[in-house]
Design an enzyme around this catalytic site. Structure first.
Site, PDB file in Angstrom:
ATOM      1  N   ASP A  12       0.869  -1.155   0.000  1.00 15.22           N
ATOM      2  CA  ASP A  12       0.000   0.000   0.000  1.00 15.22           C
ATOM      3  C   ASP A  12       0.921   1.224   0.000  1.00 15.22           C
ATOM      4  OD1 ASP A  12      -2.406   1.627   0.527  1.00 15.22           O
ATOM      5  OD2 ASP A  12      -1.494   1.889   2.497  1.00 15.22           O
ATOM      6  N   ASP A  14      -0.101   5.047   0.815  1.00 14.46           N
ATOM      7  CA  ASP A  14      -0.340   6.108   1.788  1.00 14.46           C
ATOM      8  C   ASP A  14      -0.416   5.560   3.210  1.00 14.46           C
ATOM      9  OD1 ASP A  14      -0.692   8.229  -0.232  1.00 14.46           O
ATOM     10  OD2 ASP A  14      -2.409   7.012  -0.820  1.00 14.46           O
ATOM     11  N   ASP A 171      -1.482  -0.405   6.128  1.00 18.84           N
ATOM     12  CA  ASP A 171      -1.628   0.353   7.374  1.00 18.84           C
ATOM     13  C   ASP A 171      -3.079   0.501   7.809  1.00 18.84           C
ATOM     14  OD1 ASP A 171      -2.471   3.648   6.843  1.00 18.84           O
ATOM     15  OD2 ASP A 171      -2.138   2.311   5.143  1.00 18.84           O
TER      16      ASP A 171
END
Length: 231
Positions: A12, A14, A171
């Protein structure tokens, strides 16, 4: 021979590779302010971590009763974000070190993000990560964003990898759910520590409850090598 032979890693972007959430918050704050919403806080922003821009803006339209079209608001938010992304995005040092470790081993890598292709390109170029991460999938290119598995499955397809051979770094809870739905293992590094107990994170093979403060390139590499031995 690499200990990670046969494994692919999908990142991922961001909040995982780069600390871009402050830029997303500021872009959202500026966008909503242009429509008269001036009390958008960081706590408000946190509920959208891990969700695509399209879905975020659609929720804003309903939540705040905004007259503009979703497409117009997405375009405005993306303009604000790109201005910030080009000049003010920081890659997490241990994540950069991890990318270098994997590159040295010849591990295929990809980025799968809810951001637009333009935003992903701006961030990767601005941080220099584009030199190592050249396979990129945006949620704009698939039918459904996270928590659907589409972006991760498309990343695996472009890498020529079986989903079972892929490990995702994420995240956010929707991303962890997407990795699980894709049949991939997951290293979860919660951006919002208070969300570490979310049920989606319970599916992760490795959950670092302390987030980026707990993540190190070497420990992640060692976990991958150990999981490769078990597969």
């Amino acid at each position: 021979m690499s200990k990670l032979r046969g494994m692919s890693v999908i990142f991922d972007l961001d909040g995982t590779l780069v600390d871009s959430e402050p830029n997303y918050y500021e872009a959202g704050r500026r966008t909503l302010a242009e429509y008269g919403i001036r009390d958008f806080t960081w706590a408000d922003h946190e509920r959208y971590v891990g969700i695509s821009t399209q879905e975020t803006v659609a929720d804003w339209k309903d939540r705040y009763g905004l007259p503009a079209s979703v497409d117009d608001m997405v375009a405005l938010k993306n303009r604000h974000y790109l201005e910030l992304a080009r000049s003010a995005t920081r890659a997490y040092p241990e994540m950069r070190a991890f990318v270098e470790l994997l590159a040295a081993e010849g591990v295929p890598m990809a980025v799968a993000s809810g951001s637009s292709p333009q935003a992903i390109a701006a961030v990767l170029t601005g941080t220099g990560l584009d030199a190592r991460l050249q396979t990129v999938v945006s949620a704009d290119e698939v039918a459904h964003g996270k928590p659907a598995p589409d972006v991760f499955l498309e990343a695996a397809r472009r890498l020529g990898a079986a989903p079972s051979g892929c490990v995702v770094l994420e995240d956010a809870a929707p991303g962890a759910a997407a990795a699980h739905a894709a049949g991939m293992r997951c290293i979860a590094i919660p951006y919002v520590p208070a969300q570490a107990n979310a049920p989606e994170f319970a599916t992760a093979g490795l959950l670092l409850r302390g987030g980026q403060e707990q993540f190190t390139a070497r420990s992640a590499y060692d976990w991958l090598a150990g999981s490769a031995d078990l597969s």
